[in-house]
Design a protein around this motif. Structure first.
Motif, PDB file in Angstrom:
ATOM      1  N   ASN A  54       0.632  -1.258   0.057  1.00  4.58           N
ATOM      2  CA  ASN A  54      -0.004  -0.044   0.086  1.00  4.58           C
ATOM      3  C   ASN A  54       0.839   1.151  -0.004  1.00  4.58           C
ATOM      4  O   ASN A  54       1.831   1.301   0.671  1.00  4.58           O
ATOM      5  N   GLY A  55       0.523   2.292  -0.599  1.00  4.93           N
ATOM      6  CA  GLY A  55       1.072   3.411  -0.577  1.00  4.93           C
ATOM      7  C   GLY A  55       2.222   3.742  -1.508  1.00  4.93           C
ATOM      8  O   GLY A  55       3.034   4.601  -1.324  1.00  4.93           O
ATOM      9  N   LEU A  59      -3.180   3.467  -6.397  1.00  2.00           N
ATOM     10  CA  LEU A  59      -4.756   3.788  -6.483  1.00  2.00           C
ATOM     11  C   LEU A  59      -4.502   5.250  -7.413  1.00  2.00           C
ATOM     12  O   LEU A  59      -5.246   5.359  -8.212  1.00  2.00           O
ATOM     13  N   PRO A  82      -7.186   0.366   3.696  1.00  2.00           N
ATOM     14  CA  PRO A  82      -6.101   0.308   4.770  1.00  2.00           C
ATOM     15  C   PRO A  82      -6.332   1.613   5.720  1.00  2.00           C
ATOM     16  O   PRO A  82      -6.109   1.439   6.786  1.00  2.00           O
ATOM     17  N   SER A  83      -6.936   2.821   5.280  1.00  3.69           N
ATOM     18  CA  SER A  83      -7.153   3.808   5.882  1.00  3.69           C
ATOM     19  C   SER A  83      -8.248   4.633   4.953  1.00  3.69           C
ATOM     20  O   SER A  83      -8.661   4.281   4.145  1.00  3.69           O
ATOM     21  N   ILE A  84      -8.453   5.771   5.754  1.00  2.65           N
ATOM     22  CA  ILE A  84      -9.546   6.600   5.109  1.00  2.65           C
ATOM     23  C   ILE A  84      -8.874   6.903   3.626  1.00  2.65           C
ATOM     24  O   ILE A  84      -7.998   7.485   3.365  1.00  2.65           O
ATOM     25  N   ILE A  85     -10.120   6.970   2.855  1.00  2.00           N
ATOM     26  CA  ILE A  85      -9.545   7.434   1.228  1.00  2.00           C
ATOM     27  C   ILE A  85     -10.018   8.746   1.089  1.00  2.00           C
ATOM     28  O   ILE A  85     -10.996   9.262   1.594  1.00  2.00           O
ATOM     29  N   ASN A  86      -9.023   9.707   0.883  1.00  2.39           N
ATOM     30  CA  ASN A  86      -9.000  10.988   1.013  1.00  2.39           C
ATOM     31  C   ASN A  86      -9.980  11.480  -0.187  1.00  2.39           C
ATOM     32  O   ASN A  86      -9.785  11.485  -1.353  1.00  2.39           O
ATOM     33  N   MET A 102     -17.086   3.888   1.908  1.00  7.12           N
ATOM     34  CA  MET A 102     -16.121   3.147   2.364  1.00  7.12           C
ATOM     35  C   MET A 102     -16.723   2.288   3.248  1.00  7.12           C
ATOM     36  O   MET A 102     -17.602   2.501   4.116  1.00  7.12           O
ATOM     37  N   ILE A 103     -16.368   0.803   3.077  1.00  9.99           N
ATOM     38  CA  ILE A 103     -16.932  -0.143   4.125  1.00  9.99           C
ATOM     39  C   ILE A 103     -16.036  -0.659   4.894  1.00  9.99           C
ATOM     40  O   ILE A 103     -14.949  -0.967   4.206  1.00  9.99           O
ATOM     41  N   ASN A 104     -16.126  -0.718   6.189  1.00  7.34           N
ATOM     42  CA  ASN A 104     -15.139  -1.290   7.001  1.00  7.34           C
ATOM     43  C   ASN A 104     -15.569  -2.169   7.906  1.00  7.34           C
ATOM     44  O   ASN A 104     -16.304  -2.201   8.780  1.00  7.34           O
ATOM     45  N   THR A 105     -15.181  -3.757   7.726  1.00  5.57           N
ATOM     46  CA  THR A 105     -15.473  -4.699   8.564  1.00  5.57           C
ATOM     47  C   THR A 105     -14.226  -5.707   8.746  1.00  5.57           C
ATOM     48  O   THR A 105     -13.555  -5.874   7.700  1.00  5.57           O
ATOM     49  N   TRP A 130      -9.819  -4.624  -0.446  1.00  4.49           N
ATOM     50  CA  TRP A 130      -8.666  -5.231   0.005  1.00  4.49           C
ATOM     51  C   TRP A 130      -8.842  -6.602   0.767  1.00  4.49           C
ATOM     52  O   TRP A 130      -9.371  -6.416   1.938  1.00  4.49           O
TER      53      TRP A 130
END
Lengths: 225, 484
Positions: A54-55, A59, A82-86, A102-105, A130
């Motif tokens: 990532n990073g 993207l 992995p973290s918030i999409i800006n 964004m869906i986080n689970t 991811w």
């Protein structure tokens, strides 16, 4: 021997050249070199797999594709990012921030469930997921959902995955000085490609390691008395 | 004026789950105050139970006898629920506690042509309720009630022939009258055994022997004095209460019970052409405070199937700390139906056969399954601070900015490069990075509460990730995002 071979073909573990129906629906990656290597660009339908850390620019590589595939009536789902999409980055790439969800689970099965529902709904253009481990029947199921909903799935996994998945395209991305080192590990209907370097310095001039300034003259380090 | 009185003598018994009835278990409802059996099912009657038996006598007739305490409040609630659905058929309805409904038929003849048409509609409604009933028509409310009270279960006497109704009335035994036992005895003593004989007597003669309450009652039966009636007015919020009479330990078993209620809700919404935006399910637990589950639909739904899916998903996540003994479904959040025009052309070009869900429907579905907090729609607030742009900080009302459309954003962002991934909160920088771009200074406004001054740099760490780092004036370094 023959029965074994037939089993492999029936199990769709081997693709035959004449079985393959070539899809000509491609979307340009906005990089000439990559378009050429991918024989046209990103496949518009199906599942794309990226094996990447990532990073490093994954993207940024996808952004033009996400933007081109999304109409004003559609959503883009980011599942388990992995973290918030800006949203500033989305806006920069002409993607309406409110179209991104964004869906986080932590639960793998819930991630797959959300991906399937989204792909199937018909109101989602792309799902970016991811997740590390998949079984091939899970991918096939998502593929069918994407086909039914006219959507596409992008799977982002950590680098160096051994098990091959029944996806349409697999790219392995590695960081490089001016962009990315890309290996095309699998490409449905075409040959895999060895690693090549994609220069992204024109699109992303700020994210380049080596920069040569031709207007700087080095001065001798001598103190004037 | 023709009136129909419908009596539901076994209302509480009928409301008990069909489960017990199917198994042929004798079931009685006992009024604790008078120690008398007030309702009994067929299995109990077969055992020899008669209405009016004491509790001890009834129980001694069968080992399996199930006893339910008579609950007046519940009966009233059930009666109200039936009125709600009756209102779709008949306009003038009055609740006649403890277990009757009074319907005024005459005005409805304009709609249904005659009594036959009207009765057909009412009968369809009654059969749909799946409760036992008896009913009779008459030209005054009290007379209809009197005739109905003499009928056996599921018997009806419907007519608009005055002679026939008078005949029914005159045949009615005197002890069916809603009068004190003393008066009945008095009447029997003077040789009056049927209502017909009583009504034949001149009022002046009766006035000599009986009090004014009884005389009013007789006049009301005759139709000389109108009965004061509170007609039912439809309630806007939907409310449905269901007493389970048994305990449910898992939410899965709630589904069939909810299904019936949601059907009712769907019907309620359909006839009003409305959509429900949220429903509130109150689960009453044994010995624990009630559990309230609210199910939302961003778009609004009418169909029972859609609500069924949403509630099922929501209930999957609910943990029951005690068994459920009753449930209530409320729906206050009702909006009028808006037709959404779908974009036909874009779908065709994308090869989708059919748009199965709208955006709002999909989001409701995800919310129901995963919880509101786990599904976030990104938004963009106009600001230069990354947290505010993404709506991560709760900004003060003065600095609160509305989300903006894409067209108005694009020009402003082109200034500096922004990362793809943003951390929830800036983290202290713990690894070695080499800086390639910067600084870019971002400061908060002077009127904001927590002043922020940050010099942002674009850097690369040892894993070749592009990082967005910043330094605050005291020299500390933080990591705020990655250029993915």
């Amino acid at each position: 021997m023959n029965t074994k071979l037939a089993g492999l073909i029936d199990g769709r573990k081997i693709w035959l050249g004449n079985q393959q129906q070539l899809v000509d629906d491609f979307c340009s990656t906005s990089y000439l070199l990559l378009d050429e290597k991918l024989s046209g660009g990103w496949p518009q339908y199906g599942v794309i797999e990226l094996q990447t850390a990532n990073g490093i620019g994954e993207l940024r590589l996808l952004a033009p594709f996400l933007s081109a595939m999304t109409t004003t009536q559609q959503l883009i789902m980011f599942i388990n990012a992995p973290s918030i999409i800006n949203s500033q980055m989305l806006a920069f790439n002409d993607i309406e921030p409110s179209a991104a969800v964004m869906i986080n689970t932590n639960d793998d099965s819930q991630q797959l469930w959300s991906a399937e529902q989204s792909l199937h709904s018909g109101c989602v253009s792309t799902v970016v997921l991811w997740q590390q481990q998949f079984s091939s029947c899970q991918i096939k199921r998502l593929k069918l959902a994407a086909k039914a909903g006219g959507s596409r799935l992008i799977v982002i996994r950590p680098p160096n995955q051994l098990n091959a998945l029944p996806v349409n395209l697999t790219l392995a991305l590695m960081p490089s000085d001016n962009g990315l080192d890309i290996t095309i590990k699998k490409q449905q209907g075409h040959w895999p490609q060895p690693m090549f370097t994609l220069d992204m310095s024109q699109q992303w001039p700020d994210l380049v390691t080596h920069r040569t300034y031709d207007n700087v003259i080095t001065l001798a380090k001598r103190r004037v008395s | 004026m023709l009136w129909l009185y419908v009596d539901f003598p076994q209302l509480q018994l009928d409301s008990v789950g069909d489960k017990l009835c199917e198994q042929q278990i004798p079931l009685i409802v006992v009024n604790g105050q008078h120690n008398a059996v007030v309702q009994a099912n067929q299995a109990a009657i077969d055992c020899g139970v008669q209405l009016g038996f004491g509790l001890g006598r009834a129980i001694s007739l069968s080992q399996q006898m199930q006893v339910i305490n008579y609950d007046e409040k519940l009966t009233n609630k059930l009666l109200e629920q039936m009125t709600q659905s009756a209102y779709q058929v008949i306009a003038d309805i009055a609740l006649m506690p403890p277990h009757g409904l009074l319907l005024r038929l005459s005005p409805m003849f304009v709609l249904y042509d005659d009594l036959a048409g009207c009765w057909q509609r009412v009968q369809a409604w009654l059969n749909n309720l799946q409760v036992s009933y008896r009913g009779a028509t008459a030209f005054s409310p009290q007379a209809a009630r009197l005739i109905a009270s003499t009928l056996t279960l599921s018997q009806t006497q419907i007519s608009d022939d005055k002679r026939l109704i008078d005949q029914w009335l005159s045949k009615t035994p005197i002890n069916a009258l809603n009068a004190s036992e003393k008066i009945i005895e008095q009447l029997l003593a003077i040789g009056i055994s049927s209502v017909g004989a009583l009504l034949d007597l001149p009022m002046a003669q009766l006035a000599l022997r009986f009090d004014s309450d009884f005389l009013t009652y007789i006049s009301q039966i005759k139709g000389d004095i109108p009965l004061v009636i509170d007609f039912y007015l439809p309630q806007t919020p939907f409310c449905f209460y269901r007493d389970l009479n048994y305990e449910l330990h898992t939410t899965v078993h709630l589904t069939p019970v909810l299904h019936k209620i949601l059907d009712e809700l769907s019907h309620y919404l359909r006839v009003r052409d409305k959509l429900a935006l949220s429903i509130e399910i109150t689960l009453e637990l044994r010995d624990k405070p009630a559990l309230i589950v609210t199910v939302y639909s961003s778009q609004g739904e009418q169909s029972a199937a859609a609500w069924q899916t949403l509630t099922q998903l929501q209930l999957e996540r609910v943990e029951l700390i005690a068994p459920v003994i009753a449930l209530e479904v409320n729906c206050h959040d009702i909006s009028s139906k808006i037709t959404i025009s779908e974009d036909l052309l874009s779908q065709a070009s994308h090869g989708a056969k059919r748009q199965r869900l709208s955006k709002a429907q999909l989001l409701s579905l995800l919310h129901a399954k995963l919880g509101e907090d786990n599904v976030t729609q990104l938004d963009y607030h106009s600001s230069h601070l990354p947290e505010v742009v993404n709506g991560l900080t709760v900004s003060t009302p003065q600095s609160r900015c509305e989300a903006v459309e894409l067209s108005s954003i694009t020009e402003r962002v082109r200034g500096g490069l922004r990362p793809s991934y943003l951390l929830d909160k800036p983290e202290p920088l713990t690894m070695a990075v080499s800086i390639f771009q910067g600084p870019e200074r971002l400061c908060s406004h002077w009127w904001q509460k927590n002043p922020v001054t940050r010099d942002y740099y674009i850097a690369k760490n040892s894993q070749q990730q592009w990082c967005w780092v910043f330094q605050i004036p005291n020299g500390q370094w933080f990591l705020h995002g990655y250029f993915g």
